[in-house]
Design a protein around this motif. Structure first.
Motif, PDB file in Angstrom:
ATOM      1  N   MET A 221      71.610-114.587 -65.194  1.00  0.00           N
ATOM      2  CA  MET A 221      70.646-115.375 -65.959  1.00  0.00           C
ATOM      3  C   MET A 221      70.736-116.849 -65.577  1.00  0.00           C
ATOM      4  SD  MET A 221      68.174-115.064 -67.949  1.00  0.00           S
ATOM      5  CE  MET A 221      67.073-116.185 -68.814  1.00  0.00           C
ATOM      6  N   ALA A 222      71.958-117.372 -65.447  1.00  0.00           N
ATOM      7  CA  ALA A 222      72.114-118.771 -65.041  1.00  0.00           C
ATOM      8  C   ALA A 222      71.493-119.000 -63.659  1.00  0.00           C
ATOM      9  CB  ALA A 222      73.596-119.150 -65.026  1.00  0.00           C
ATOM     10  N   PHE A 223      71.730-118.075 -62.750  1.00  0.00           N
ATOM     11  CA  PHE A 223      71.190-118.168 -61.396  1.00  0.00           C
ATOM     12  C   PHE A 223      69.664-118.189 -61.416  1.00  0.00           C
ATOM     13  CE2 PHE A 223      70.474-115.559 -57.315  1.00  0.00           C
ATOM     14  CZ  PHE A 223      70.369-116.698 -56.527  1.00  0.00           C
ATOM     15  N   MET A 224      69.057-117.297 -62.192  1.00  0.00           N
ATOM     16  CA  MET A 224      67.598-117.218 -62.208  1.00  0.00           C
ATOM     17  C   MET A 224      66.946-118.369 -62.979  1.00  0.00           C
ATOM     18  SD  MET A 224      66.369-115.090 -60.225  1.00  0.00           S
ATOM     19  CE  MET A 224      66.543-113.516 -59.365  1.00  0.00           C
ATOM     20  N   VAL A 225      67.659-118.984 -63.892  1.00  0.00           N
ATOM     21  CA  VAL A 225      67.129-120.206 -64.519  1.00  0.00           C
ATOM     22  C   VAL A 225      66.942-121.272 -63.447  1.00  0.00           C
ATOM     23  CG1 VAL A 225      67.663-122.125 -66.073  1.00  0.00           C
ATOM     24  CG2 VAL A 225      68.000-119.776 -66.839  1.00  0.00           C
TER      25      VAL A 225
END
Length: 246
Positions: A221-225
């Protein structure tokens, strides 16, 4: 893209993320055990009663093939917990992610994009629906590829590519839907399909690492943000103090 992955990794053990990380790992472990035990029992049934039923359905001409398949499945049943933990991990992380995506996104946005308008949390029912949908689709694709793993080994590559596509798609849409309608988020994902699939390869690699993969929902999720921010380009909400009108 590599920079986005490094930033996501660096935040995994940051103080604001630790509480989410431990809760995510705990829930993932519970789901792994439950699903793996269920898989083990399903395989055990097939190795005994299921094989008899299949032979009655297909006819005696299939006896030898079914006997070999039953033998292979018997071995898989003995390794049910390990087998389930490895191959069902992408599905498990999809379910876990639906509970923590907004908490993770909020932290990433506050730390890396403090001057931009924060995203709006997804309705709980929608987040759960997206997680369950991806988990079910993952399991169906894996079941379809399972014979290739047993007989040819090509299924492992299919598993990896399927995980990249499914997880990249899910996490990007979850990040995008904090700022866009579901329709716009899906359209943006389609317009950047190659980039998002490549980003999904990072997530698929992460989820392939035993033990470490328990943190997949946080990393992904952090990566895709970060990926959504970069693909969105310059945002009108950005406040640059040096250019403020006095």
């Amino acid at each position: 893209m590599l920079d986005a992955a490094i930033k996501a990794l660096s935040q995994l053990i940051s103080p604001p993320m630790r509480s989410i990380l431990w809760r995510s790992i705990g829930l993932a472990l519970v789901l792994i055990v439950a699903l793996a035990i269920g898989l083990q029992r399903l395989l055990s049934w097939f190795a005994t009663s299921g094989a008899v039923w299949l032979e009655e359905l297909l006819g005696p001409g299939w006896h030898s093939s079914i006997e070999v398949l039953s033998w292979i499945v018997s071995i898989a049943a003995g390794l049910g917990v390990v087998f389930g933990g490895i191959f069902l991990m992408p599905a498990i992380t999809s379910l876990v992610a639906s509970l923590f995506v907004d908490d993770v996104a909020d932290i990433v946005e506050r730390e890396h994009y403090p001057a931009e308008r924060p995203g709006v949390a997804l309705p709980f029912s929608q987040a759960i629906f997206e997680g369950v949908k991806t988990a079910v689709l993952t399991i169906l694709i894996y079941l379809a590829a399972l014979p290739l793993v047993l007989f040819a080994g090509a299924g492992f590559l299919i598993f990896f590519l399927a995980a990249a596509w499914l997880l990249g798609r899910e996490y990007f849409e979850l990040a995008a839907m904090r700022f866009r309608t579901p329709e716009d988020a899906k359209a943006m994902r389609r317009d950047n399909a190659a980039t998002i699939f490549t980003a999904g390869l990072f997530i698929a690699a992460f989820v392939s690492i035993p033990i470490i993969n328990l943190a997949t929902p946080i990393f992904a999720m952090a990566f895709m943000v970060h990926m959504h921010k970069r693909l969105s380009g310059p945002r009108p909400e950005l406040i640059e103090p040096a250019r403020q009108v006095r």
